[in-house]
Scaffold this motif. Structure first.
Motif, PDB file in Angstrom:
ATOM      1  N   GLU A  34      -8.328   5.086   3.706  1.00  0.00           N
ATOM      2  CA  GLU A  34      -7.706   4.304   3.025  1.00  0.00           C
ATOM      3  C   GLU A  34      -6.792   4.248   1.608  1.00  0.00           C
ATOM      4  O   GLU A  34      -7.174   5.513   1.138  1.00  0.00           O
ATOM      5  CB  GLU A  34      -8.743   2.967   2.664  1.00  0.00           C
ATOM      6  N   THR A  35      -5.840   3.550   1.372  1.00  0.00           N
ATOM      7  CA  THR A  35      -5.137   3.738   0.431  1.00  0.00           C
ATOM      8  C   THR A  35      -6.019   4.194  -0.736  1.00  0.00           C
ATOM      9  O   THR A  35      -5.493   5.171  -1.747  1.00  0.00           O
ATOM     10  CB  THR A  35      -4.068   2.645   0.204  1.00  0.00           C
ATOM     11  N   LYS A  36      -6.809   3.255  -1.369  1.00  0.00           N
ATOM     12  CA  LYS A  36      -7.531   3.349  -2.563  1.00  0.00           C
ATOM     13  C   LYS A  36      -8.462   4.651  -2.471  1.00  0.00           C
ATOM     14  O   LYS A  36      -8.968   5.269  -3.344  1.00  0.00           O
ATOM     15  CB  LYS A  36      -8.777   2.243  -2.631  1.00  0.00           C
ATOM     16  N   GLU A  37      -8.553   5.317  -1.256  1.00  0.00           N
ATOM     17  CA  GLU A  37      -9.527   6.730  -1.278  1.00  0.00           C
ATOM     18  C   GLU A  37      -8.674   7.962  -1.402  1.00  0.00           C
ATOM     19  O   GLU A  37      -8.935   9.005  -1.350  1.00  0.00           O
ATOM     20  CB  GLU A  37     -10.241   6.688   0.241  1.00  0.00           C
ATOM     21  N   VAL A  53      -3.101   7.289   6.531  1.00  0.00           N
ATOM     22  CA  VAL A  53      -3.649   6.224   5.708  1.00  0.00           C
ATOM     23  C   VAL A  53      -3.893   5.001   6.451  1.00  0.00           C
ATOM     24  O   VAL A  53      -2.939   4.384   6.790  1.00  0.00           O
ATOM     25  CB  VAL A  53      -2.603   6.088   4.532  1.00  0.00           C
ATOM     26  N   GLY A  54      -4.975   4.774   6.679  1.00  0.00           N
ATOM     27  CA  GLY A  54      -5.388   3.702   7.676  1.00  0.00           C
ATOM     28  C   GLY A  54      -4.967   2.310   7.317  1.00  0.00           C
ATOM     29  O   GLY A  54      -4.849   1.545   8.438  1.00  0.00           O
ATOM     30  N   ASP A  55      -4.670   1.864   6.125  1.00  0.00           N
ATOM     31  CA  ASP A  55      -4.195   0.598   5.743  1.00  0.00           C
ATOM     32  C   ASP A  55      -2.675   0.602   5.243  1.00  0.00           C
ATOM     33  O   ASP A  55      -2.019  -0.100   4.747  1.00  0.00           O
ATOM     34  CB  ASP A  55      -5.134  -0.014   4.710  1.00  0.00           C
ATOM     35  N   ASN A  63      -6.766   4.236  13.974  1.00  0.00           N
ATOM     36  CA  ASN A  63      -7.366   4.823  12.853  1.00  0.00           C
ATOM     37  C   ASN A  63      -8.686   5.502  13.112  1.00  0.00           C
ATOM     38  O   ASN A  63      -9.151   6.457  12.749  1.00  0.00           O
ATOM     39  CB  ASN A  63      -7.869   3.830  11.926  1.00  0.00           C
ATOM     40  N   ASN A 118       0.938  -1.298   0.006  1.00  0.00           N
ATOM     41  CA  ASN A 118       0.020  -0.063   0.055  1.00  0.00           C
ATOM     42  C   ASN A 118       0.915   1.369  -0.337  1.00  0.00           C
ATOM     43  O   ASN A 118       0.534   2.266  -0.854  1.00  0.00           O
ATOM     44  CB  ASN A 118      -0.946  -0.148   1.258  1.00  0.00           C
ATOM     45  N   THR A 125      -8.545  10.070   8.752  1.00  0.00           N
ATOM     46  CA  THR A 125      -8.149   8.692   8.365  1.00  0.00           C
ATOM     47  C   THR A 125      -9.088   8.283   7.090  1.00  0.00           C
ATOM     48  O   THR A 125      -9.762   8.442   6.988  1.00  0.00           O
ATOM     49  CB  THR A 125      -8.240   7.616   9.515  1.00  0.00           C
TER      50      THR A 125
END
Length: 187
Positions: free
Chosen positions: A176-179, A134-136, A159, A34, A174
């Motif tokens: 996620e990577t995709k966001e 970035v939570g993940d 997170n 990630n 927080t």
């Protein structure tokens, strides 16, 4: 938005993704992947990537353990900030590096969640930076033998509480990577 004047830019801050720091860390490979995606996106979008690398008596500068993991390679011209305290600002060049890049907003990833990530997030926020976690894309090693909760709970709690961090004129949160959208409102 950040309360730091004349600092409209965003940077990706990659903290302590070093061999010994993430060896055996919770979901190490997924987190490193990630972070790799974040680095690629930042570079493609012209967003500065700032690397932080810890050293101390147990993590000796120049050793294999001290090196950034082989899956991630700082690019030519990308700043590398060396530190020896949890907060990446303490006794380092981070503030001057970010000022030189016009950065007032950070997207944070790396290790360790319960130490350097938390310390740096709070250090950034207290210094008037917007700070997005970035939570993940952060992890830690298991410290339950010393009374800490399991790592997955440490990550989930960090997170959760960072999602609701607030202060006048500053943004936290927080995602996620995709966001992550470096130029947009999500990051």
């Amino acid at each position: 938005m950040t309360t730091i004047e004349h600092r409209p830019n965003t940077a990706l801050l990659v903290i302590d993704v070093q061999n010994a720091v993430v060896e055996g860390a919770y979901e190490r490979d997924a987190v490193v992947a990630n972070i790799g995606r974040l680095v690629e996106t930042a570079r493609r979008e012209g967003v500065p990537v700032v690397w932080v690398q810890h050293h101390d008596e147990e993590l000796v500068r120049g050793s294999v353990e001290w090196q950034i993991v082989p899956e991630l390679t700082p690019g030519d011209g990308e700043p590398l900030v060396e530190k020896s305290y949890g907060d990446s600002y303490e006794d380092t060049t981070l503030e001057s590096v970010l000022a030189g890049l016009g950065v007032g907003r950070l997207v944070v990833a790396g290790a360790e969640t319960d130490a350097c990530i938390r310390s740096t997030l709070h250090g950034a926020f207290a210094r008037a930076y917007d700070a997005i976690l970035v939570g993940d894309a952060h992890t830690a090693q298991d410290k339950s033998a010393w009374g800490a909760p399991p790592v997955e709970q440490v990550i989930a709690h960090t997170n959760l509480y960072w999602r609701f961090q607030a202060a006048p004129g500053r943004t936290a949160g927080t995602v996620e990577t995709k966001e992550v959208v470096f130029g947009g409102v999500n990051a």
